[in-house]
Design a protein around this motif. Structure first.
Motif, short mmCIF file in Angstrom:
data_model
loop_
_atom_site.label_atom_id
_atom_site.label_comp_id
_atom_site.label_asym_id
_atom_site.label_seq_id
_atom_site.Cartn_x
_atom_site.Cartn_y
_atom_site.Cartn_z
N ASP A 32 0.84 -1.19 0.00
CA ASP A 32 0.00 0.00 0.00
C ASP A 32 0.88 1.25 0.00
OD1 ASP A 32 -2.25 1.60 0.14
OD2 ASP A 32 -2.40 1.47 2.32
N HIS A 33 0.42 2.29 -0.71
CA HIS A 33 1.22 3.51 -0.79
C HIS A 33 0.38 4.67 -1.32
CE1 HIS A 33 1.44 1.72 -4.81
NE2 HIS A 33 1.60 2.96 -5.27
N ILE A 34 0.94 5.86 -1.17
CA ILE A 34 0.35 7.07 -1.71
C ILE A 34 1.49 7.96 -2.18
CG2 ILE A 34 0.36 8.30 0.50
CD1 ILE A 34 -2.28 9.59 -0.29
N ILE A 35 1.22 8.80 -3.20
CA ILE A 35 2.23 9.75 -3.68
C ILE A 35 1.72 11.16 -3.43
CG2 ILE A 35 3.59 10.57 -5.63
CD1 ILE A 35 3.23 7.94 -7.00
N LEU A 36 2.54 11.98 -2.80
CA LEU A 36 2.22 13.38 -2.55
C LEU A 36 3.07 14.25 -3.46
CD1 LEU A 36 2.24 13.25 1.37
CD2 LEU A 36 0.28 12.95 -0.18
N GLU A 37 2.42 15.04 -4.30
CA GLU A 37 3.12 15.90 -5.26
C GLU A 37 2.65 17.34 -5.04
OE1 GLU A 37 5.07 17.95 -7.77
OE2 GLU A 37 5.58 15.82 -7.56
N ARG A 38 3.60 18.24 -4.84
CA ARG A 38 3.25 19.63 -4.53
C ARG A 38 2.71 20.39 -5.74
NH1 ARG A 38 7.07 23.42 -6.01
NH2 ARG A 38 9.08 22.61 -6.76
N ARG A 39 3.09 19.96 -6.95
CA ARG A 39 2.63 20.66 -8.16
C ARG A 39 1.19 20.26 -8.50
NH1 ARG A 39 7.12 22.93 -10.67
NH2 ARG A 39 9.14 21.95 -10.14
N ALA A 40 0.59 21.06 -9.39
CA ALA A 40 -0.77 20.77 -9.85
C ALA A 40 -0.78 19.85 -11.05
CB ALA A 40 -1.49 22.07 -10.19
N ASP A 41 0.40 19.58 -11.62
CA ASP A 41 0.51 18.77 -12.84
C ASP A 41 1.68 17.82 -12.68
OD1 ASP A 41 0.61 17.72 -15.37
OD2 ASP A 41 0.75 19.64 -16.43
N LEU A 130 -2.18 15.45 -6.03
CA LEU A 130 -1.56 16.68 -6.49
C LEU A 130 -1.85 17.83 -5.53
CD1 LEU A 130 -2.43 16.35 -10.29
CD2 LEU A 130 -0.30 15.71 -9.14
N ASN A 131 -1.12 18.94 -5.70
CA ASN A 131 -1.27 20.11 -4.82
C ASN A 131 -1.12 19.72 -3.36
OD1 ASN A 131 -1.96 22.11 -6.90
ND2 ASN A 131 -3.84 20.90 -7.14
N SER A 132 -0.19 18.81 -3.11
CA SER A 132 0.01 18.29 -1.75
C SER A 132 1.44 18.56 -1.30
CB SER A 132 -0.28 16.78 -1.70
OG SER A 132 -1.62 16.51 -2.05
N GLU A 133 1.63 19.74 -0.72
CA GLU A 133 2.96 20.15 -0.29
C GLU A 133 3.19 19.77 1.17
OE1 GLU A 133 5.85 24.10 -0.22
OE2 GLU A 133 3.81 24.22 -1.03
N VAL A 134 4.34 19.16 1.43
CA VAL A 134 4.66 18.67 2.78
C VAL A 134 5.11 19.83 3.66
CG1 VAL A 134 6.17 17.18 4.12
CG2 VAL A 134 5.24 16.38 1.94
N LYS A 135 4.51 19.91 4.85
CA LYS A 135 4.88 20.92 5.84
C LYS A 135 5.80 20.33 6.90
CE LYS A 135 2.88 24.06 9.29
NZ LYS A 135 1.60 24.54 9.92
#
Length: 478
Positions: A32-41, A130-135
């Motif tokens: 199981d996994h998820i990808i967090l990408e800060r960009r919208a594309d 997408l649009n998921s920026e790590v704090k």
């Protein structure tokens, strides 16, 4: 989580080449996994070309996406080495020889197209957020949580930092590590990635005067030009050796005006015997001036955070091995992770189990990426005639070599590429050169390559090119 998946969750930060490849590999392992990408594309209009060598092709075959890759690019043909005046020094069918050696051609794609291919072939694209920026990243007694800038919290068992050479995960790992063990991450390690070149890169329409599927390198003093062509695209790279290198955290953000000035300074420089760079620049679709980092970190993980790709090993791109090294590192990490989880038989792994996996991953990968980084640097310095010995070698030694000379050096690198140990490789084309993981003893061709390379290093040393001695570990490594 699917029923077939393990009770273990990976949080991938970054949907680039490494992050998307990791999603494919983890899916094959049932993790199981998820990808967090800060960009919208996932695939923005950035970058230029990227080359995928046969080792990556074999991995794409295992993932079931090789055909998609092959249908989105054209086979390359000739390799041209030229002087500052554009006149031919040597040329050969480099790409065809590589295909004969390994049964698979080098794939030359627009970087954006590669990302599209990786993303659109994912078994479950909903895993990419997408649009998921790590704090922040918080280490918990039994896991880890990633807090996003919008307040969302993702929980898992480990974080895989795949967010690039200036990514945030690495900095967060450093901060956590030094909090737990003051001084473990030193200033020397933080500044080990150096920038010795700036690069003007971009792309435009096809250029018949450069061939429809050719690679051309024009050598010069402290500077070089490379073009890679496809029927409808021309990719260009101009390397400028810096007078003074710099290191992290310094980052030079070049403006469009500075890019224009750099292009103007080489506008009349030949890119072949029929064209000058200014013609490519005027027809460009996009371009950028960037710094080129290179280096390998000492710490690839700490507690539940592991790093992969450019954020932990970065190399100059002249020979095009950086993206391939990112894919290889993902594969090796996933191999160790899958084996550990299989052995646990459904029992949630401990932090000690994860540390063992990460340590094995780093131990297997670090020697190879250090060698490839050194090799890539020597190719870059050779193209830019960083020393008189580089110039001498290009002009007087290289023309005496056979057409198979450089493809066979590449063969020693390619054949050592890893594969997914838990996915069948059946059906992948065979070439003249054996894969190291599929042979019981070195083939006669491989041994002949080893002796040829040793002899070549001696020739280089005899003319003062001691730098090329760094190639030798490539043929001594296991």
């Amino acid at each position: 989580m699917m029923a077939s998946e393990t009770p273990f969750r990976v949080i991938i930060v970054g949907a680039g080449v490494a992050g998307l490849t990791a999603s494919h590999c983890l899916h094959k392992a049932g993790i199981d996994h998820i990808i967090l990408e800060r960009r919208a594309d996932v695939a923005p209009a950035m970058g230029s070309s990227i080359a995928m060598y046969p080792g990556s092709g074999r991995i794409f075959h295992q993932l079931g996406i090789l055909e998609r890759m092959e249908t989105t690019c054209s086979p390359c043909k000739y390799s041209w080495t030229r002087g500052p005046d554009g006149k031919d020094i040597v040329h050969n069918e480099f790409f065809e020889i590589v295909k004969q050696n390994h049964g698979q051609r080098i794939l030359l794609l627009e970087r954006r197209q590669l990302l599209r291919n990786l993303y659109e072939t994912l078994p479950d694209m909903k895993r990419v957020k997408l649009n998921s920026e790590v704090k922040s990243i918080n280490q918990l007694p039994d896991g880890v949580e990633v807090v996003l800038t919008d307040g969302t919290v993702e929980k898992g068992d480990m974080v895989l930092g795949a967010d690039g050479v200036r990514g945030t995960v690495r900095s967060m790992m450093w901060e956590h590590a030094n909090k737990m063990e003051p001084g473990i991450i030193t200033a020397q390690e933080k500044t080990c990635m150096k920038t010795n070149y700036k690069l003007l890169l971009g792309m435009g329409p096809g250029a018949p005067e450069l061939g429809e599927a050719d690679m051309t390198v024009c050598h010069n003093t402290k500077q070089s030009m490379m073009t890679l062509t496809q029927p409808d695209h021309t990719y260009f790279s101009v390397y400028f050796k810096l007078d003074k290198p710099y290191a992290w955290p310094t980052r030079k953000r070049y403006t469009a005006e500075e890019a224009e000035a750099a292009a103007e300074s080489v506008a009349d420089h030949a890119v072949s015997d029929q064209a000058v760079f200014g013609e490519l620049w005027r027809k460009r679709d996009r371009a950028a001036l960037i710094g080129v980092e290179e280096g390998v970190l000492d710490h690839w993980y700490y507690d539940r955070i592991a790093l992969v790709g450019d954020c932990v090993h970065k190399m100059t791109p002249n020979i095009g091995l950086g993206g391939n090294m990112a894919i290889e590192s993902v594969v090796v990490l996933c191999n160790h992770l899958q084996a550990m989880l299989a052995a646990k038989q459904g029992v949630k792994p401990s932090l000690a189990d994860l540390r063992n996996v990460f340590a094995a991953y780093q131990a297997e990968r670090k020697p190879r990426v250090v060698q490839i980084m050194n090799f890539s640097r020597e190719v870059t310095d050779s193209h830019a005639w960083a020393t008189l010995s580089h110039k001498y070698y290009t002009k007087w030694v290289l023309p005496t070599k056979s057409d198979q000379f450089f493809p066979n050096i590449i063969a020693e690198i390619v054949r050592r590429a890893p594969k997914l140990e838990y996915v069948d490789v059946k059906g992948f084309n065979k070439g003249k050169v054996n894969w190291k993981d599929e042979e019981s003893k070195p083939s006669s061709l491989v041994w002949s390559l080893q002796w040829m390379l040793r002899a070549t290093v001696l020739v280089m040393l005899s003319v003062g090119a001691a730098q090329y001695g760094k190639v030798l570990p490539l043929i001594k490594s296991k």
